[in-house]
Design an enzyme around this catalytic site. Structure first.
Site: not given
Length: 578
Positions: A423-425
């Site tokens: 997942l994106d940060q």
């Protein structure tokens, strides 16, 4: 020097002091007792930090350089609550500033050596900048390009002439007498030799012009390499001296040097971060810490991973290894696994775990290292990743803090964990990790073959008029502004997203996304691009959202897949936190 500040300097007097909701835990394991020691970042400490941000915004000197700042809410022996504040490293070149917690003892002992080394490092930096801006580099590239164009034009001309000579040879062999043919062929051979001479002359001219520049550039590059080695050696030498001199004290009254605490060595700047400075000061002045918060202020960091006004946890390499020692002695905030109670302020009630199999459910593990566990068995583990935390460690030292690295330290088999997807940060929600290679391979195959059902929930900044639909826009990474993605019909990879509007709230639209492919930033671009929904996800600064908001409003809400060992379908859910 005044270091303790009243609460009224940061927040209104009518703020609910009893509010203890927690968004993050500073924690570490006590080496003596084995207990996991924890200190929260609460809504109270975040409010105090926001008050400090307002003070920083009113003074330009705090915007000259980006750095971490922190506050520690403490209790005096008489029960009064006060605030400590700290900055990381140096503030405008100074380690001591009025009103701020002083540096950890030991810095004064190496102050002269530090000043001398920093001056050397600055001189090296300036020389490196000069060498990297060597004008002969551009001159070399320009001349090389000119010669290559001349050689290419010459090669094209010579190739055409050679073809003409071949045709002429075929023609004269049929028409001329032997004596005339011999003379004509010699003329053609001489033309070929002259063109070879012409080419060699141009190559010699190229070497004569470029070789001196090549030698200068090579010497410059060698000097740059030498300076970088000198810089590295000086930094290591200074760091070793600081580690031996710096002495930290915990709440048990025990003091140890950084060298003793991290015998294997530590990154530059260890001990100069906000958290160690705040906790050391509190321990040495009989102050009980209640909550802490750290945030970034100023220009974005070099790797663009820290943004002004955002809260961040303990850095994995510098602070996290020290937390167990620094918090030792605070029995009132210690917590072992068996001490966990569901009424602790961890927002656990927002998490849901659903398993459609008839097998016995694994025991729900509410929290490990402030990362809520949604599902756990001997083969895999699913967590509810908080926004702002990386899924896996990054390339650089300051991007090592992640779900994978934290679980790696906290779980007995943590080092064997492997992330199945990412997942994106800035995105929160369900993240799946495998505990062995076979499970990882089988789960990865499900993702690659699009057999995993994923549902995301987002709030878009603006009104979406269409109720549902499919967005089909190919995405390609922008090499000039990584990690930004953009729609590109020539080079982009196929990207498909189904969307459904589930609510409209004023100027905002709540949308459910079901990605059918898994491209980087797929939902963010499909939402923001005018050919998609034309509305950025709330808080998505990278793609144009200007709203002042604390997080990206994108959450991985559901994940449904086939368990690779149990052969049953798992349906995991994490209720949207916004």
């Amino acid at each position: 020097m005044v270091v303790l500040h009243p609460l009224s300097d940061f927040i209104d007097c009518d703020f609910a002091i009893s509010d203890s909701s927690c968004s993050y835990w500073y924690e570490g394991r006590c080496l003596e007792s084995g207990l996991r020691l924890k200190l929260p970042r609460t809504s109270m400490s975040e409010a105090i930090a926001h008050g400090l941000m307002q003070d920083l915004a009113n003074n330009d000197c705090y915007s000259r350089e980006g750095k971490m700042y922190g506050i520690l809410l403490v209790e005096l022996p008489n029960g009064e609550q006060w605030v400590l504040k700290a900055f990381s490293g140096l503030l405008n070149g100074c380690s001591v500033a009025e009103g701020w917690v002083p540096p950890i003892p030991g810095r004064d002992e190496v102050a002269f050596e530090e000043a001398r080394t920093l001056a050397q490092l600055d001189a090296i930096k300036q020389e490196l900048l000069t060498l990297k801006q060597l004008t002969e580099r551009q001159q070399y590239e320009t001349l090389l390009n000119d010669f290559e164009q001349q050689l290419q034009a010459m090669s094209d001309r010579h190739r055409y002439c050679k073809h003409q000579r071949q045709e002429k040879r075929q023609q004269i062999c049929k028409k001329l007498s032997p004596e005339a043919l011999t003379i004509a062929l010699e003329q053609l051979d001489e033309e070929s030799r002259q063109q070879g001479i012409e080419r060699r002359q141009l190559k010699r001219q190229q070497n004569a012009v470029l070789q001196p520049l090549q030698q200068l550039i090579a010497a410059t590059d060698a000097r740059i390499s030498e300076l970088k080695q000198q810089r590295k050696a000086l930094s290591r030498q200074l760091q070793a001296q600081m580690q031996a001199s710096y002495s930290l004290t915990n709440f048990s009254g025990r003091s140890q040097s950084l060298q003793e605490l991290m015998p294997g060595g530590s990154p530059t700047g260890t001990g100069d971060c906000c958290a160690p400075k705040l906790l050391h000061y509190a321990a040495t002045h009989n102050l009980k810490p209640l909550a802490m918060a750290e945030f970034w202020w100023g220009a974005s960091s070099v790797n663009q991973d820290k943004i002004q006004g955002e809260f961040y946890g303990a850095c994995a390499e510098r602070c996290q290894p020290l937390m167990g020692f620094l918090l030792s002695g605070l029995k009132s905030i210690s917590m072992s696994n068996r001490d966990f109670h569901t009424d602790t302020p961890l927002l656990i009630s927002t998490l849901t775990h659903l398993c459609t199999s008839d097998e016995k459910r694994p025991v729900f593990s509410p929290i490990k290292g402030e990362i809520p566990i949604l599902y756990e068995d001997e083969w895999l583990i699913a967590v509810n990743k908080p926004a702002g935390l990386l899924s896996v460690p990054g390339r650089y030292r300051d991007r090592q803090d992640s779900v994978l690295s934290r679980l790696g330290h906290l779980l007995p088999d943590g080092m064997a964990l492997a992330s199945v997807h990412r997942l994106d940060q800035e995105t929160s929600g369900i993240l799946l990790l495998a505990r062995d290679r076979q499970t990882h391979r089988r789960l990865s195959q499900q993702f690659q073959q699009r057999q995993v059902h994923k549902v995301y929930e987002a709030i878009l900044a603006g009104a979406v008029t269409v109720e549902q639909g499919v967005i089909d826009l190919p995405l390609w990474g922008n090499p000039e502004n990584r990690p930004e993605q953009k729609v590109d019909w020539q080079y982009g990879k196929p990207s498909l997203t189904h969307f459904q509007v589930i609510a409209r709230e004023g100027d905002y639209t709540r949308v459910e996304f079901t990605p059918l492919t898994g491209r980087t930033h797929q939902l963010r671009v499909h939402a923001a691009d005018a050919r998609g929904l034309g509305r950025t996800i709330l808080g998505d600064r990278l793609y144009g959202c200007c709203a002042v908001i604390s997080r990206l409003h994108l959450h991985a809400r559901e994940l449904r897949f086939k368990h690779p060992q149990l052969e049953k379908t798992l349906h995991l859910q994490a209720i949207t936190p916004f």
